[in-house]
Design a protein around this motif. Structure first.
Motif, PDB file in Angstrom:
ATOM      1  N   LEU A   1     110.492   9.608  91.061  1.00 13.60           N
ATOM      2  CA  LEU A   1     111.835   9.044  91.051  1.00 13.60           C
ATOM      3  C   LEU A   1     112.606   9.446  92.300  1.00 13.60           C
ATOM      4  CD1 LEU A   1     114.381   7.733  89.789  1.00 13.60           C
ATOM      5  CD2 LEU A   1     114.748   9.890  88.558  1.00 13.60           C
ATOM      6  N   TYR A   2     112.675  10.737  92.556  1.00 12.68           N
ATOM      7  CA  TYR A   2     113.532  11.219  93.633  1.00 12.68           C
ATOM      8  C   TYR A   2     112.952  10.955  95.019  1.00 12.68           C
ATOM      9  CZ  TYR A   2     116.249  13.525  90.012  1.00 12.68           C
ATOM     10  OH  TYR A   2     117.027  13.777  88.914  1.00 12.68           O
ATOM     11  N   GLU A   3     111.655  11.179  95.195  1.00 10.84           N
ATOM     12  CA  GLU A   3     111.057  10.992  96.524  1.00 10.84           C
ATOM     13  C   GLU A   3     110.752   9.523  96.819  1.00 10.84           C
ATOM     14  OE1 GLU A   3     108.788  14.935  97.976  1.00 10.84           O
ATOM     15  OE2 GLU A   3     107.656  13.763  96.524  1.00 10.84           O
ATOM     16  N   ASP A   4     110.018   8.888  95.912  1.00 14.42           N
ATOM     17  CA  ASP A   4     109.526   7.543  96.202  1.00 14.42           C
ATOM     18  C   ASP A   4     110.601   6.472  96.065  1.00 14.42           C
ATOM     19  OD1 ASP A   4     107.125   8.825  96.535  1.00 14.42           O
ATOM     20  OD2 ASP A   4     106.297   8.217  94.602  1.00 14.42           O
ATOM     21  N   ARG A   5     111.443   6.586  95.046  1.00 18.46           N
ATOM     22  CA  ARG A   5     112.432   5.535  94.800  1.00 18.46           C
ATOM     23  C   ARG A   5     113.762   5.777  95.507  1.00 18.46           C
ATOM     24  NH1 ARG A   5     111.877   4.768  88.227  1.00 18.46           N
ATOM     25  NH2 ARG A   5     109.577   4.744  88.154  1.00 18.46           N
ATOM     26  N   LEU A   6     114.165   7.043  95.600  1.00 17.64           N
ATOM     27  CA  LEU A   6     115.521   7.326  96.058  1.00 17.64           C
ATOM     28  C   LEU A   6     115.597   7.979  97.432  1.00 17.64           C
ATOM     29  CD1 LEU A   6     116.960   8.556  92.644  1.00 17.64           C
ATOM     30  CD2 LEU A   6     117.316   6.339  93.735  1.00 17.64           C
ATOM     31  N   GLY A   7     114.462   8.403  97.993  1.00 20.28           N
ATOM     32  CA  GLY A   7     114.453   8.879  99.367  1.00 20.28           C
ATOM     33  C   GLY A   7     114.758  10.347  99.575  1.00 20.28           C
ATOM     34  N   PHE A   8     114.708  11.160  98.517  1.00 23.77           N
ATOM     35  CA  PHE A   8     114.868  12.605  98.693  1.00 23.77           C
ATOM     36  C   PHE A   8     113.668  13.169  99.447  1.00 23.77           C
ATOM     37  CE2 PHE A   8     117.914  11.837  95.414  1.00 23.77           C
ATOM     38  CZ  PHE A   8     118.794  12.923  95.371  1.00 23.77           C
ATOM     39  N   VAL A   9     113.879  14.272 100.152  1.00 22.37           N
ATOM     40  CA  VAL A   9     112.797  14.937 100.877  1.00 22.37           C
ATOM     41  C   VAL A   9     112.700  16.388 100.396  1.00 22.37           C
ATOM     42  CG1 VAL A   9     112.997  13.473 102.909  1.00 22.37           C
ATOM     43  CG2 VAL A   9     114.341  15.573 102.771  1.00 22.37           C
ATOM     44  N   ARG A  10     111.503  16.925 100.478  1.00 22.99           N
ATOM     45  CA  ARG A  10     111.283  18.311 100.067  1.00 22.99           C
ATOM     46  C   ARG A  10     111.865  19.259 101.111  1.00 22.99           C
ATOM     47  NH1 ARG A  10     104.988  18.006  97.881  1.00 22.99           N
ATOM     48  NH2 ARG A  10     105.274  16.033  96.726  1.00 22.99           N
ATOM     49  N   GLU A  11     112.677  20.191 100.624  1.00 17.70           N
ATOM     50  CA  GLU A  11     113.328  21.129 101.525  1.00 17.70           C
ATOM     51  C   GLU A  11     112.758  22.532 101.393  1.00 17.70           C
ATOM     52  OE1 GLU A  11     117.790  20.980 102.836  1.00 17.70           O
ATOM     53  OE2 GLU A  11     117.655  22.147 100.981  1.00 17.70           O
ATOM     54  N   GLU A  12     112.325  22.892 100.197  1.00 16.68           N
ATOM     55  CA  GLU A  12     111.860  24.261  99.977  1.00 16.68           C
ATOM     56  C   GLU A  12     111.015  24.325  98.708  1.00 16.68           C
ATOM     57  OE1 GLU A  12     113.814  28.769  99.588  1.00 16.68           O
ATOM     58  OE2 GLU A  12     115.085  26.996  99.707  1.00 16.68           O
ATOM     59  N   LEU A  13     109.975  25.165  98.743  1.00 14.26           N
ATOM     60  CA  LEU A  13     109.196  25.469  97.548  1.00 14.26           C
ATOM     61  C   LEU A  13     109.705  26.781  96.968  1.00 14.26           C
ATOM     62  CD1 LEU A  13     106.803  25.052  95.580  1.00 14.26           C
ATOM     63  CD2 LEU A  13     105.365  26.282  97.245  1.00 14.26           C
ATOM     64  N   LEU A  14     110.121  26.749  95.725  1.00  9.62           N
ATOM     65  CA  LEU A  14     110.680  27.923  95.053  1.00  9.62           C
ATOM     66  C   LEU A  14     109.662  28.446  94.052  1.00  9.62           C
ATOM     67  CD1 LEU A  14     114.190  26.333  94.383  1.00  9.62           C
ATOM     68  CD2 LEU A  14     113.545  27.834  96.294  1.00  9.62           C
ATOM     69  N   LYS A  15     109.010  29.554  94.406  1.00  7.83           N
ATOM     70  CA  LYS A  15     107.958  30.110  93.565  1.00  7.83           C
ATOM     71  C   LYS A  15     108.558  30.774  92.326  1.00  7.83           C
ATOM     72  CE  LYS A  15     104.168  30.205  94.628  1.00  7.83           C
ATOM     73  NZ  LYS A  15     103.083  29.227  94.404  1.00  7.83           N
ATOM     74  N   LYS A  16     107.955  30.486  91.178  1.00 10.57           N
ATOM     75  CA  LYS A  16     108.347  31.096  89.907  1.00 10.57           C
ATOM     76  C   LYS A  16     109.857  30.973  89.676  1.00 10.57           C
ATOM     77  CE  LYS A  16     104.452  34.320  90.001  1.00 10.57           C
ATOM     78  NZ  LYS A  16     104.023  35.734  89.987  1.00 10.57           N
ATOM     79  N   TYR A  17     110.360  29.796  89.907  1.00  8.57           N
ATOM     80  CA  TYR A  17     111.800  29.549  89.854  1.00  8.57           C
ATOM     81  C   TYR A  17     112.336  29.535  88.425  1.00  8.57           C
ATOM     82  CZ  TYR A  17     116.209  27.050  90.765  1.00  8.57           C
ATOM     83  OH  TYR A  17     117.525  26.673  90.840  1.00  8.57           O
ATOM     84  N   TYR A  18     111.531  29.025  87.510  1.00  9.72           N
ATOM     85  CA  TYR A  18     111.985  28.866  86.131  1.00  9.72           C
ATOM     86  C   TYR A  18     111.559  30.042  85.264  1.00  9.72           C
ATOM     87  CZ  TYR A  18     112.980  24.068  87.558  1.00  9.72           C
ATOM     88  OH  TYR A  18     113.463  22.966  88.212  1.00  9.72           O
ATOM     89  N   LEU A  19     112.195  30.146  84.101  1.00 12.24           N
ATOM     90  CA  LEU A  19     111.871  31.244  83.184  1.00 12.24           C
ATOM     91  C   LEU A  19     110.429  31.195  82.701  1.00 12.24           C
ATOM     92  CD1 LEU A  19     115.120  31.453  80.998  1.00 12.24           C
ATOM     93  CD2 LEU A  19     114.444  32.904  82.922  1.00 12.24           C
ATOM     94  N   ASN A  20     109.834  30.003  82.694  1.00 11.52           N
ATOM     95  CA  ASN A  20     108.422  29.887  82.309  1.00 11.52           C
ATOM     96  C   ASN A  20     107.480  30.151  83.485  1.00 11.52           C
ATOM     97  OD1 ASN A  20     108.681  27.615  83.896  1.00 11.52           O
ATOM     98  ND2 ASN A  20     108.120  26.155  82.300  1.00 11.52           N
ATOM     99  N   TRP A  21     108.046  30.671  84.587  1.00  9.17           N
ATOM    100  CA  TRP A  21     107.319  30.983  85.816  1.00  9.17           C
ATOM    101  C   TRP A  21     106.842  29.742  86.555  1.00  9.17           C
ATOM    102  CZ3 TRP A  21     104.453  36.127  86.668  1.00  9.17           C
ATOM    103  CH2 TRP A  21     105.216  37.186  86.115  1.00  9.17           C
ATOM    104  N   GLY A  22     107.375  28.611  86.207  1.00  9.23           N
ATOM    105  CA  GLY A  22     107.006  27.392  86.902  1.00  9.23           C
ATOM    106  C   GLY A  22     107.641  27.326  88.281  1.00  9.23           C
ATOM    107  N   ASP A  23     106.900  26.754  89.238  1.00  6.03           N
ATOM    108  CA  ASP A  23     107.418  26.566  90.592  1.00  6.03           C
ATOM    109  C   ASP A  23     108.308  25.324  90.644  1.00  6.03           C
ATOM    110  OD1 ASP A  23     105.863  28.723  91.284  1.00  6.03           O
ATOM    111  OD2 ASP A  23     104.227  27.504  92.094  1.00  6.03           O
ATOM    112  N   ALA A  24     109.212  25.307  91.609  1.00  3.26           N
ATOM    113  CA  ALA A  24     110.109  24.166  91.779  1.00  3.26           C
ATOM    114  C   ALA A  24     110.159  23.746  93.236  1.00  3.26           C
ATOM    115  CB  ALA A  24     111.518  24.514  91.298  1.00  3.26           C
ATOM    116  N   TYR A  25     110.439  22.480  93.447  1.00  4.92           N
ATOM    117  CA  TYR A  25     110.788  21.991  94.775  1.00  4.92           C
ATOM    118  C   TYR A  25     112.306  21.816  94.828  1.00  4.92           C
ATOM    119  CZ  TYR A  25     105.977  20.775  96.058  1.00  4.92           C
ATOM    120  OH  TYR A  25     104.645  20.812  96.375  1.00  4.92           O
ATOM    121  N   ARG A  26     112.895  22.241  95.932  1.00  7.98           N
ATOM    122  CA  ARG A  26     114.274  21.870  96.201  1.00  7.98           C
ATOM    123  C   ARG A  26     114.242  20.613  97.053  1.00  7.98           C
ATOM    124  NH1 ARG A  26     117.353  26.657  97.531  1.00  7.98           N
ATOM    125  NH2 ARG A  26     117.835  26.599  95.294  1.00  7.98           N
ATOM    126  N   LEU A  27     114.894  19.568  96.584  1.00  6.06           N
ATOM    127  CA  LEU A  27     114.906  18.275  97.256  1.00  6.06           C
ATOM    128  C   LEU A  27     116.311  17.979  97.773  1.00  6.06           C
ATOM    129  CD1 LEU A  27     112.894  16.172  94.615  1.00  6.06           C
ATOM    130  CD2 LEU A  27     111.983  17.500  96.532  1.00  6.06           C
TER     131      LEU A  27
END
Length: 236
Positions: free
Chosen positions: A204-230
């Protein structure tokens, strides 16, 4: 949103000079008004959270930036009949929202335009007051769109659509409306975080709306999941 959706922006215009806001058959887009809609927002967002939000987090967003919460509501009631707006309370009971987007505005250096931080559940969310309803006129003097020397950044904090209504363009339509409002309020860019494993959100964000990846956030969530900052850069 063939019945077309209506966006209650106050101007009745679905164009902003760059793209036409999509209309979804059977859906209208309405503004958040007061805490009578809080339970709907919490219900929608809570269904897919990787980590729970407290009610203070929701109030932090909704009390300070009510104009940046948009709800998608069916134009028909649960029985398939068109809602009768003349019957007080009846339409609201039947036509419950099936999607929402909740946003806020920060200054570019990461400080919020009012108070709190980018990750709302840990930065100032508990400061939200217990008042329901719209902000008063006296609060508007500190509204970010009235500040002239700050570079403002929009932030998409929550986006949710009921599973039965996904893959119909509602999420895209909600985000595009939020983007337009934040741009009109003076934002130069818009950012968000999403789980690396959430392919639907990335599409949704990258392909349809044109957001770009700015940063990879390791273990960002409480479930230790990684996140992208767009981030989405807007035209000046």
């Amino acid at each position: 949103m063939a019945t077309t959706s209506s966006e209650q922006d106050g101007d009745g215009d679905d164009t902003d000079g760059e793209f036409r806001l999509p209309a979804i058959e059977g859906i209208e887009f309405v503004n958040y008004v007061d805490e009578e809609q809080l339970d709907d927002v919490m219900r929608l967002v809570g269904q897919d959270l990787s980590e729970p939000y407290s009610v203070f987090t929701y109030r932090y967003f909704l009390h300070r930036w009510p104009q940046l919460c948009i709800l998608a509501v069916p134009t028909t009631d649960d029985d398939g009949e068109v809602g009768d707006e003349t019957e007080e309370g009846k339409e609201d009971r039947r036509r419950r929202p099936i999607g929402c987007v909740v946003c806020k505005i920060d200054v570019e250096d990461g400080e919020p335009s009012e108070e709190g931080g980018a990750k709302a559940e840990t930065n100032g969310a508990e400061e939200a007051d217990d008042r329901g309803g719209k902000r008063s006129q006296t609060d508007d003097k500190d509204s970010p769109n009235l500040c002239d020397d700050r570079t403002l950044t929009g932030y998409i904090g929550m986006l949710a659509v009921e599973t039965t209504h996904r893959r119909s363009g509602i999420g895209t339509a909600l985000v595009q409306r939020a983007i337009r409002r934040m741009q009109e309020m003076g934002c130069r860019s818009i950012r968000l975080e999403t789980e690396v494993s959430n392919r639907a959100a990335m599409n949704l964000y990258e392909d349809r709306l044109g957001f770009v990846r700015e940063e990879l956030l390791k273990k960002y969530y409480l479930n230790w999941g990684d996140a992208y900052r767009l981030r989405l850069w807007l035209n000046a």
